[in-house]
Design a protein around this motif. Structure first.
Motif, mmCIF file in Angstrom:
data_model
loop_
_atom_site.group_PDB
_atom_site.id
_atom_site.type_symbol
_atom_site.label_atom_id
_atom_site.label_comp_id
_atom_site.label_asym_id
_atom_site.label_seq_id
_atom_site.Cartn_x
_atom_site.Cartn_y
_atom_site.Cartn_z
ATOM 1 N N TRP A 129 -9.012 -9.066 -5.612
ATOM 2 C CA TRP A 129 -8.985 -8.025 -4.563
ATOM 3 C C TRP A 129 -7.577 -7.571 -4.256
ATOM 4 C CZ3 TRP A 129 -11.685 -4.494 -2.427
ATOM 5 C CH2 TRP A 129 -11.318 -3.937 -1.188
ATOM 6 N N ARG A 130 -6.618 -8.511 -4.204
ATOM 7 C CA ARG A 130 -5.226 -8.143 -3.918
ATOM 8 C C ARG A 130 -4.643 -7.274 -5.045
ATOM 9 N NH1 ARG A 130 -3.528 -14.187 -1.797
ATOM 10 N NH2 ARG A 130 -4.348 -13.969 0.326
ATOM 11 N N MET A 131 -4.977 -7.646 -6.279
ATOM 12 C CA MET A 131 -4.519 -6.837 -7.421
ATOM 13 C C MET A 131 -5.068 -5.413 -7.289
ATOM 14 S SD MET A 131 -5.267 -7.483 -11.468
ATOM 15 C CE MET A 131 -6.997 -7.183 -11.206
ATOM 16 N N TYR A 132 -6.278 -5.270 -7.024
ATOM 17 C CA TYR A 132 -6.905 -3.954 -6.878
ATOM 18 C C TYR A 132 -6.278 -3.154 -5.740
ATOM 19 C CZ TYR A 132 -10.350 -0.554 -5.365
ATOM 20 O OH TYR A 132 -10.984 0.594 -4.931
ATOM 21 N N ILE A 133 -6.006 -3.779 -4.655
ATOM 22 C CA ILE A 133 -5.424 -3.114 -3.493
ATOM 23 C C ILE A 133 -4.034 -2.598 -3.808
ATOM 24 C CG2 ILE A 133 -4.565 -3.496 -1.131
ATOM 25 C CD1 ILE A 133 -7.557 -3.153 -1.286
ATOM 26 N N VAL A 134 -3.199 -3.432 -4.440
ATOM 27 C CA VAL A 134 -1.814 -3.029 -4.748
ATOM 28 C C VAL A 134 -1.807 -1.846 -5.707
ATOM 29 C CG1 VAL A 134 0.319 -3.778 -5.897
ATOM 30 C CG2 VAL A 134 -0.842 -5.285 -4.275
ATOM 31 N N ARG A 135 -2.647 -1.910 -6.765
ATOM 32 C CA ARG A 135 -2.690 -0.814 -7.726
ATOM 33 C C ARG A 135 -3.138 0.467 -7.020
ATOM 34 N NH1 ARG A 135 -6.629 -2.343 -10.799
ATOM 35 N NH2 ARG A 135 -5.424 -3.854 -11.989
ATOM 36 N N ARG A 136 -4.122 0.440 -6.207
ATOM 37 C CA ARG A 136 -4.627 1.631 -5.533
ATOM 38 C C ARG A 136 -3.588 2.196 -4.569
ATOM 39 N NH1 ARG A 136 -9.922 1.541 -1.788
ATOM 40 N NH2 ARG A 136 -8.371 0.697 -0.360
ATOM 41 N N LYS A 137 -2.844 1.356 -3.874
ATOM 42 C CA LYS A 137 -1.811 1.811 -2.948
ATOM 43 C C LYS A 137 -0.709 2.574 -3.694
ATOM 44 C CE LYS A 137 -2.257 -1.541 0.806
ATOM 45 N NZ LYS A 137 -1.605 -2.654 1.520
ATOM 46 N N TYR A 138 -0.303 2.059 -4.881
ATOM 47 C CA TYR A 138 0.754 2.706 -5.668
ATOM 48 C C TYR A 138 0.319 4.105 -6.068
ATOM 49 C CZ TYR A 138 3.546 4.001 -9.699
ATOM 50 O OH TYR A 138 4.320 4.696 -10.592
ATOM 51 N N LYS A 139 -0.883 4.241 -6.570
ATOM 52 C CA LYS A 139 -1.367 5.555 -6.991
ATOM 53 C C LYS A 139 -1.432 6.526 -5.803
ATOM 54 C CE LYS A 139 -4.163 4.025 -10.912
ATOM 55 N NZ LYS A 139 -5.517 3.921 -11.475
ATOM 56 N N ILE A 140 -1.884 6.074 -4.720
ATOM 57 C CA ILE A 140 -2.003 6.950 -3.528
ATOM 58 C C ILE A 140 -0.630 7.397 -3.073
ATOM 59 C CG2 ILE A 140 -2.660 6.967 -1.082
ATOM 60 C CD1 ILE A 140 -4.990 5.126 -1.858
ATOM 61 N N ARG A 141 0.360 6.503 -3.079
ATOM 62 C CA ARG A 141 1.702 6.840 -2.606
ATOM 63 C C ARG A 141 2.351 7.855 -3.565
ATOM 64 N NH1 ARG A 141 3.676 0.724 -1.076
ATOM 65 N NH2 ARG A 141 2.516 0.553 0.908
ATOM 66 N N ARG A 142 2.199 7.664 -4.884
ATOM 67 C CA ARG A 142 2.789 8.590 -5.852
ATOM 68 C C ARG A 142 2.208 9.994 -5.670
ATOM 69 N NH1 ARG A 142 1.651 10.403 -10.970
ATOM 70 N NH2 ARG A 142 3.481 10.781 -12.335
ATOM 71 N N THR A 143 0.902 10.104 -5.580
ATOM 72 C CA THR A 143 0.260 11.411 -5.388
ATOM 73 C C THR A 143 0.713 12.044 -4.068
ATOM 74 O OG1 THR A 143 -1.640 10.601 -6.597
ATOM 75 C CG2 THR A 143 -1.948 12.596 -5.291
ATOM 76 N N ALA A 144 0.788 11.294 -3.064
ATOM 77 C CA ALA A 144 1.168 11.802 -1.740
ATOM 78 C C ALA A 144 2.608 12.287 -1.729
ATOM 79 C CB ALA A 144 0.972 10.718 -0.679
#
Length: 1824
Positions: free
Chosen positions: A824-839
């Motif tokens: 779950w932590r791995m999934y959360i970190v990866r998703r946060k990175y993608k969201i921040r880059r797009t934003a």
């Protein structure tokens, strides 16, 4: 107490100057020799109480709390003053009880408040009860006197004494009211009302307002109420003593004269009082001295009306009343007579003095003569007579003496007339005397009146002491206790000091005889005679004109001043003579007894004792014996009357009532201990206590002692002999044998021994309680420990297992959670990175565009700002300039105005001086020059303005240039300029407005665009919101639908509840209406019985044979109408009742129609009598014709044929009339419709058809007459032929036998005579038929007239308005139809009579014909018989089966009623025969009469039945079996009339055979109502019988008997012993009540009473039990305890068990016991906190507030473990219940009878199967 040891914590009483006695508790044991007691007061203080070193008396011990508040003070273990005072205070303040017994004395404390304890229900509750069985009450004393008078045949006296304002008069009044209510009067003269009516009269002339009492009796009275042998009041007699005459002429501050004077003044404006010339009471000297002419809350005008009404009731006529008022008014005017002094020894009255003139007019005396003798007196010596003037003071005193004398005479005269009105001609068998006399009095100044009052109280106290002593001695002798002389206070020395030879009264009389005797010389004689010789006589230290007497109550100091004058009571003889010569007839009557009586207090002509304490004044100078007699002094007369009173009291059995005044301020329920102790000492209550305490005051029966102190005995001590058991136990418990004595039936204890025994009992019970508590607590704790241990082990096991499972689960979940967390932590970190880059990319693009736009906007704003600044700065500069200019101009204007004002002021000042004018002339030129300059300047300005104007006009108008050159038309142009200026201004305004509009339009455009954008956004938002709201609304809709369903359910439930409540209310209203109707029916039956009794008494008085036999005409009001009764029960007495109280199904009658019907009935009865006479005359003719026919049997055949024809004709006519009658009934039954009687309605058509049918019938009658004539002729020929044949045969034989005897000629002559008789008979028949035809023609004519009249009425009705037409036509048609109905019924009755007579005649004729045929057959040969024509013979039809009817002859009716009702024994019938057999037999007889269509027989039988049942119930109305038997049979008879009435509602449960037995000819609905009323009367009589049987059992069985033995111990009782609660042989128990209930139930079941009716009877029985039990509980303090509540609840449970056994739980009987159950629960519940109060208020819903408070006030602990109810708790209950709306009545109405109903109960028994037993003696009736 003696010098014994007193244990610590003992409670004692110590003296206190404020509270008289104060309670304290001993903190240290007392030992002999101690001089100080260490006490702890109730206020919380400690006190060292020093003992008196001389007497060494210890303080009084307090009684145990269990004894405090007892009904009888003698029940207290410690009898002393503080105990008595405390007990009275607790009862009065805490329990609100004003009555307490003290041995034989009733102590009554005035509550100064109206209490609801004197009503009729309280009187009924005390009536017939023993004195000790109920709580103390004046009614209990009155009942005891009444009962002893009847039982002992000895006269009784009730002695009521007390201070003024203590309530003596009210107590005496209530005692007389009790006698009047309980005994009734022996005659119809209402003597008891007259006795009570004497009170208002005596109060008005003998009562006055004092500082202590607003209605103080200023005289003593002794009223003897006389009784006959049946102990009913027959009369009364009143004696009065010592009227306070001085009050007539003098009143102290805040006091009034006698009430009658103020009543007269208040009524002075009445027309009949105009002649008295009265006014306000303040206008008269005799009524204004007190300064308080009005009593708060008293209307003297109304009181005057009551007084006059009472005088009228007592037979004092209006003329005598006006005479009394004239004399009283004369006294008032006499008081206003004023005297003026001529010198020191003489005075005079002013000429034409108005008060004296009015007095002379009212009294009818000469003015001059009265004036002369008011100022002079006559002195007589041995030789001469002198007339001497008197001084002003002497004249005033003589005037006052005359007024007092007149009033005293008038008082005596009124008393005499009251006695005459109350006197009875019947011989008096016994009497009860009520003595209302003043108590012991002591004031700051005591005079002759107080001396006489206290002398009378000394005599009464002596009599009281002797009576108490005598009762004690009798009790000791009765119980065979050794009699030891009790030392009690004997006041004989004090009486001797007053009345013995050389006593105070003797010395006073002797001094009065001395010519120069004065008060001072009399005082010196008293000192010389009694001082230092009599211990009771003392002399005050600082006075030589007073003396002190030690009375039984207190020392009293008497002032000698006025004693001689009051004892002489001098009135001048000449003034009396003037009054005797009055023309006013009534005045000399007052002084008639001066010549023939010793004094007004002497015996009257009726032999009674003196009637007033106010004697006639001795007239001076009167010669002879009369003068000596009249010189008897007041003291001498009072002593004689007192001796006579004491003789009367000693000849009677006295009962004592001591009234106590609790405070001097008339505050309700406020107790002043000091005042109470003074009165207790003065009235002898404490002396009674002392006498009782000196011997053995506490007395117990052996059974009561055993029951109370059984706990102190061991099992081996209990013997079969209760007496020996008590002796053995007492010898062990009390070692000093002098402390008790054993009597025959009682144990006598010394004072304090009962308290000692109570302490031992309480200690024993306390030790037992402790032991029980110890054992139970140990058992409970052990049980609790074991339960806790077992529970702990179980809990531990389960907890440990749970913990292990939880730990394993935790380990598994931890491992799983670690793996889940990693992914779950791995999934959360990866998703946060993608969201921040797009934003980040999106933010950069938006930010860069935003910055570029901002730069552009900034440049644009700066450019526009420069332009705006340019214009704004220019505008601001111009604005500042304009504002500055405006301000400068404004300042200049202001400054110039200021300077101008100053200048103006100076000019005004200067203008006033002469120099000013000079200066004015000097400066005028300068000013003119200045003004000229100003004008020039203004012209210049004007020109400038004109130039400016022309330039402006040139811009806008081309014509302005012409105006510049045209200066001559300047004025015209000026006006145009003004107009142009205005136009310019308007144009400028329009331009400005247009600019503004343009700007506004632009701004609006912008705003519209903005709003459009905003609206678009809002619309989109709104759509989204609407979608959301739509979903919400759907949800709300569903919720609302659900809510609506729930609300519908709730509304349905509420509607159902409302419907149930309304149904209950309607049922209650119906029951109330039914109860009212049945009460009226009961009252009617009582009046009917009273009427019968009076009628019997009248018959006995006039010696009429067969007294009391009442018979009415059986044909009275026969079939009068459908609206009236058709029985003898419906007498005139019953008719008003029927009208007022109709049943629920019956329509009320129209009274006008009812009166018309009554009038019509009387007319019909007269016509009936005429017709009866005519019928009798015709019957005589028929009988004469029969006699002739009997002589000639040859013509019987023709007569028989004729009678048969006529019978057939009458039968056909009868059938027609029946049909018509039925049609009329049907038509009239539909009379509720308004269009019944309109033309064309069914009833109208029926009547018209009847008219046509009658006319057709008359035509038929004519034809029948012709046919009859032809038939008669043919029959005549046949008879002649037959006779000739028979005669020829006989003659041939006879001729052969009598040839030689010459008999042929005689036979021929006989034949000729027979023919002639036959012809005459035919002629008479012809005439009778002609008469009948004539009568029919008359009927036709009357019908035609009736038809014409109806047509006229219809024509009149058509002229009326529609509503009135309908009403009038309806009224006329109802009247006409009723009259028609009456006529038809009368005709039908006549026809039935004729038919019956013809039937009888046919039977007689048939019998005679049969005899004739038998005689002829003997002489006729067989051949001859064959040739003869056969006669018609009546052959009776044989019945195939029994029709359920019984036939009897009319003459056997009385026999039937006698055997079946009057002489029938219910017990045998109920046991051996079927239930309701008499009812079935009577109905079967009615059925047969109905089958015969014999209404007379039906009516007669029903009437005889009802009257016979009433007669039986009157004769044996006290026998339960008889009443129950006839109630059952009456109901069964009523049900049979309903079941076989033919109505569909009553035929549902019938069999087909039973339906065949229904009545066919008569509708007996009215008789059903009569029988229903009779059943109601029988039911009420049954309830009264039940009550009389149950009432003696209820109190004993439900309250007094200990059903659960040992629960309630017997408390110590006083002298008034209550009925023992231990079941003796003669007492009733609960089992007695249950056995009686079983007996009632079994008898009713044996008699076949309806089950519903049995339930109603049982409900009524249980109500009686509950009401009587609760009423006694509310009136008995000793019954209000916790243990008694348990007993009552157990007893009620036994009654409920009885109901369950009898299957009667649904009868409503249990609900009637609810008030008693709640009262028992109230005795047992906790009564301390507010929660307890709330619980009590919700629990006691069936009890009224007064009943709840009464029970709480009466609650009395039986054991020390119980606690009393606090006053604060009772007040809390009252506050919580103040909004409850219930009856203020304390007691339940034990006489209340529930309304009874008789539900229809059809019988399944077939009438044809009923057999009549021979034991009934009904052999004369036969089955049909």
């Amino acid at each position: 107490l003696s010098s014994k040891e007193i244990p610590d914590f003992a409670r004692v009483w110590i003296p206190d100057p404020e509270e008289v006695w104060k309670s304290a508790e001993l903190l240290k044991d007392y030992k002999p020799g101690d001089k100080v007691l260490l006490l702890h007061l109730e206020e919380g203080k400690d006190l060292e109480y020093r003992l008196d070193p001389k007497t060494k008396e210890l303080p009084h011990l307090r009684n145990p709390d269990i004894l405090v508040g007892e009904n009888d003070l003698t029940a207290l273990s410690y009898l002393h003053e503080p105990a008595v005072l405390h007990n009275l205070r607790v009862r009065f303040i805490d329990s609100k009880l004003i009555y307490t017994y003290c041995g034989i004395v009733l102590v009554a404390i005035n509550p100064y408040e109206q209490l609801p304890i004197y009503g009729e229900d309280i009187i009924n509750a005390y009536s017939g009860q023993n004195m000790g069985d109920m709580d103390p009450h004046i009614f209990a004393v009155a009942e005891e006197a009444y009962k002893q008078m009847a039982r002992d045949e000895r006269n009784q006296s009730i002695i009521v004494s007390g201070e003024s304002g203590a309530g003596k008069t009210v107590s005496a009044k209530y005692a007389m009211r009790y006698f009047a209510t309980v005994s009734g009067s022996a005659s119809e003269a209402n003597v008891e009302e007259k006795v009570l009516a004497s009170n208002p009269i005596m109060e008005s002339i003998g009562n006055a307002k004092t500082t202590r009492n607003d209605n103080s009796s200023r005289f003593g009275k002794y009223i003897e109420i006389g009784f006959d042998k049946r102990y009913r009041i027959i009369g009364a007699n009143m004696r009065t003593y010592l009227l306070e005459k001085s009050r007539v002429v003098f009143q102290a501050e805040e006091e009034r004269n006698y009430h009658i004077f103020y009543q007269l003044c208040a009524s002075a404006k009445l027309p009949e009082f105009k002649m008295l010339r009265l006014g306000n009471a303040d206008n008269f000297h005799y009524t204004k001295q007190g300064g308080s002419p009005v009593i708060e809350g008293v209307d003297d005008t109304k009181e005057m009306a009551h007084t006059r009404q009472a005088c009228t009731l007592l037979g004092i006529s209006e003329s005598y009343q006006m005479g009394i008022f004239r004399i009283l008014a004369g006294i008032l005017h006499l008081g206003n007579v004023a005297f003026t002094s001529r010198d020191s020894d003489s005075c005079t009255i002013p000429p034409k003095h108005e008060p004296l003139s009015i007095f002379s007019d009212l009294m009818g005396v000469d003015y001059e003569e009265m004036c002369h003798w008011l100022c002079h007196r006559k002195l007589a010596t041995a030789t001469e007579t002198y007339i001497k003037p008197i001084s002003k003071l002497q004249a005033t005193n003589a005037r006052d003496a005359l007024a007092k004398h007149i009033y005293a005479k008038l008082f005596n005269w009124i008393v005499d007339h009251v006695n005459q009105a109350l006197h009875s001609a019947v011989k008096q068998h016994s009497f009860i005397g009520v003595l209302d006399i003043y108590g012991f009095e002591t004031f700051e100044i005591n005079s002759f009146e107080q001396f006489c009052i206290n002398y009378a109280n000394e005599k009464l106290q002596q009599q009281f002491n002797m009576h108490v002593f005598k009762l004690e001695q009798e009790e000791y002798m009765k119980e065979q206790i050794p009699w030891t002389l009790i030392d009690f206070y004997d006041n004989q020395p004090c009486i001797n000091l007053i009345e013995s030879k050389l006593g105070i009264l003797d010395l006073l009389d002797e001094e009065c005889k001395m010519p120069k005797g004065t008060d001072d010389t009399w005082a010196q004689k008293l000192y010389n005679t009694h001082l230092n010789k009599c211990a009771l006589f003392e002399k005050p230290r600082l006075s030589n004109k007073a003396f002190i007497i030690q009375h039984f109550a207190d020392k009293v100091e008497y002032q000698c001043e006025g004693f001689l004058e009051k004892n002489k009571d001098t009135v001048f003889e000449e003034q009396i003579k003037v009054l005797k010569s009055s023309k006013f007839k009534m005045l000399p009557e007052l002084f008639q007894d001066d010549e023939k009586a010793i004094s007004p207090t002497s015996a009257t002509s009726s032999g009674r004792m003196p009637l007033s304490r106010t004697p006639a004044k001795p007239t001076k100078g009167r010669p002879g014996q009369t003068a000596k007699e009249h010189k008897k002094t007041v003291g001498h007369q009072f002593r004689n009357s007192l001796h006579l009173l004491m003789e009367t009291l000693n000849a009677t059995t006295p009962h004592y009532v001591r009234c106590i005044k609790p405070n001097d301020f008339k505050f309700p329920f406020t107790f002043d201990e000091k005042r109470a102790v003074q009165q207790l000492r003065a009235c002898g209550v404490l002396e009674t206590i002392r006498i009782s305490a000196a011997g053995f005051p506490s007395r117990w029966t052996y059974q009561e002692f055993f029951s109370r102190y059984r706990v102190l005995m061991k099992q081996k001590d209990v013997l079969s002999d209760r007496k020996q058991t008590c002796k053995n136990v007492l010898e062990k418990l009390i070692l000093d044998k002098d402390k008790y004595q054993f009597g025959k039936t009682k144990i006598f204890f010394r004072a304090g021994q009962v308290a000692y025994l109570e302490k031992l009992r309480a200690d024993k019970l306390r030790a037992a309680c402790i032991r029980i508590q110890k054992t139970i607590r140990g058992w409970l704790l052990r049980k609790k420990y074991l339960r806790m241990r077992k529970a702990a082990i179980t809990v531990q096991r389960y907890v440990r297992g749970y913990q292990a499972r939880c730990y394993a689960k935790f380990l598994r979940r931890t491992k799983a959670a670690t793996i889940i967390q990693k992914y779950w932590r791995m999934y959360i970190v990866r998703r946060k990175y993608k969201i921040r880059r797009t934003a980040t990319i999106v933010l950069q693009s938006y930010l860069r565009g935003y910055l570029a736009r901002n730069r552009y906007r900034k440049m644009l704003r700066e450019h526009k700002a420069v332009i705006i600044q340019k214009w704004v700065r220019g505008w601001l500069a111009r604005t500042r300039y304009k504002r500055s200019m405006h301000a400068i101009i404004y300042l200049q204007c202001c400054f110039r105005r200021m300077m101008a004002k100053r200048e103006l002021k100076k000019l005004k000042i200067e203008a006033r001086s002469v120099e000013r004018y000079k200066k004015l002339h000097i400066g005028m030129e300068n000013k003119i020059m200045q003004l000229q300059r100003k004008v020039d300047e203004q012209n210049k300005d004007y020109k400038c303005l004109m130039e400016k104007l022309t330039t402006l006009e040139g811009i806008y108008n081309s014509e302005t240039e012409k105006l510049r050159s045209d200066l001559e038309r300047l004025q015209l142009s000026e006006e145009e300029a003004k107009v142009a200026t205005g136009r310019v201004l308007s144009l400028q305004e329009e331009i400005a407005k247009l600019r503004k509009d343009l700007e506004q339009t632009q701004s609006e455009k912008k705003s519209i665009e903005e709003r459009a954008d905003k609206y678009k956004q809002e619309t989109e938002q709104l759509v989204s919101n609407l979608k959301e709201e739509n979903t919400l609304l759907k949800q709300e809709k569903e919720a609302l639908n659900h809510l609506i369903v729930e609300q519908a359910k709730e509304m349905t439930e509420t509607m159902e509840k409302k419907l149930v409540e309304e149904t209950k209310q309607l049922e209650l209203d119906l029951n109330d209406e039914r109860l009212r109707y049945q009460n009226l029916l009961n009252e009617f039956s009582r009046l009917e019985e009273r009427y019968d009794d009076l009628k019997e008494e009248m018959t006995l008085m006039v010696n009429v044979p067969k007294p009391g036999h009442k018979r009415t005409d059986s044909t009275h009001s026969s079939n009068e109408s459908e609206y009236t009764f058709s029985s003898e029960i419906a007498e005139t007495e019953d008719m008003p009742l029927r009208t007022e109280e109709p049943s629920e199904k019956k329509v009320p009658l129209d009274m006008s129609l009812f009166l018309k019907l009554q009038k019509r009935v009387t007319e019909l009865e007269q016509e009936k009598q005429v017709m009866q006479d005519e019928l009798d005359r015709k019957e005589e003719q028929v009988l004469r014709s029969k006699a002739k026919e009997e002589e000639r049997p040859q013509i019987r055949g023709a007569e028989l044929e004729y009678e048969s024809l006529k019978r057939q004709e009458l039968e056909s006519e009868n059938k027609k009339l029946k049909n018509e009658l039925n049609e009329l009934r049907k038509a009239l039954s539909e009379k509720s419709a308004p269009e019944v009687t309109a033309p064309g309605a069914p009833a109208y058509r029926v009547l018209m058809e009847q008219l046509t049918s009658v006319s057709e019938e008359l035509d038929v009658r004519k034809e029948e007459v012709l046919i009859l004539r032809s038939q008669l002729v043919s029959q005549k020929e046949a008879i002649q032929h037959k006779n000739t044949m028979t005669d020829s045969t006989i003659l041939l034989e006879d001729v052969q036998k009598m040839k030689d005897k010459g008999e042929i000629a005689q036979a021929y002559i006989g034949l000729k005579e027979t023919n002639r008789l036959l012809e005459s008979q035919l002629q008479s028949q012809k005439r009778s038929h002609e008469n009948e035809a004539e009568a029919l023609r008359g009927e036709i004519q009357s019908l035609k007239e009736e038809n014409n009249r109806q047509q006229q009425l219809l024509a009149q009705n058509l002229q009326l308005p529609p509503e009135a037409r309908i009403e009038a036509s309806l009224q006329h048609e109802i009247t006409r139809l009723t009259n028609e109905n009456l006529d038809l019924m009368e005709q039908l009755e006549k026809q039935d009579k004729t038919v019956r007579k013809l039937k009888k005649q046919l039977k007689v004729f048939a019998k005679k014909i049969g005899e004739l045929e038998v005689g002829q057959m003997e002489n006729i040969s067989p051949g001859q018989i064959i040739d003869e024509p056969i006669r018609p013979v009546n052959i009776p039809r044989k019945e195939k089966d029994f029709q359920g009817m019984l036939e009897y002859k009319k003459e056997d009716e009385q026999k039937l009623v006698k055997n079946l009702i009057l002489e029938l024994k219910p017990r045998g019938v109920a046991v051996n025969l079927i239930p309701g057999l008499p009812a079935y037999i009577l109905f079967m007889c009615v059925r047969h009469a109905d089958y015969l269509n014999d209404d007379q027989k039906v009516r007669s039988l029903l009437t005889s039945t009802i009257n016979s049942i009433k007669k039986v119930l009157k004769k044996r109305g006290d026998d339960f079996e008889t009443v129950s038997f006839w109630l059952s049979n009456t109901c069964r008879f009523l049900h049979c009339l309903k079941q076989y009435s033919g109505e569909e509602g009553f035929m549902k449960h019938n069999t087909s055979r039973q339906n065949e037995h229904c009545l066919t000819n008569f509708d007996l609905a009215e008789y059903r109502q009569v029988l229903s009323d009779l059943a109601i009367q029988i039911y009420q009589q049954l309830v009264r019988v039940l009550e009389n049987i149950l009432q003696p059992m209820i109190v004993s069985g439900m309250l007094e008997h200990e059903t659960i033995q040992g629960v309630s111990g017997v408390k110590p009782t006083g002298l008034r012993k209550r009925t023992s609660s231990i079941a003796d042989e003669g007492t009733y128990t609960l089992d007695s009540i249950l056995r009686q209930l079983n007996s009632f139930h079994s008898v009713m079941c044996q008699h076949g009473m309806d089950p519903e009716l049995i339930k109603q009877v049982v409900k009524q029985m249980f109500y009686i039990v509950g009401a009587i039990t609760l009423n006694n509980l509310l009136l008995r303090k000793d019954m209000c305890s916790w243990s008694k509540g348990m007993q009552i609840r157990y007893n009620v449970s036994q009654l409920e068990e009885w109901l369950r056994d009898k299957n009667l739980m649904n009868s409503g009987a249990k609900e009637t016991l609810e008030p008693l159950i709640q009262a028992a629960q109230l005795l047992q519940v906790k009564k301390k906190t507010d929660d307890d109060a709330e619980a009590i208020c919700s629990m006691c819903s069936a009890l009224t507030t007064a009943q709840i408070v009464k029970v709480l006030n009466l609650y009395t602990p039986v054991n020390e473990f119980e606690e009393r109810v606090s006053v604060s708790f009772i007040r809390t209950i009252q506050m919580r219940l103040r909004d409850r709306k219930d009856s203020p009545q304390l007691l339940m109405d034990a006489k209340h009878i529930f309304p009874v109903t008789f539900p229809f109960n059809p019988s399944s028994l077939a009438l044809e199967t009923i057999q009549i037993p021979a034991s009934l003696g009904l052999g004369f009736i036969s089955r049909v």
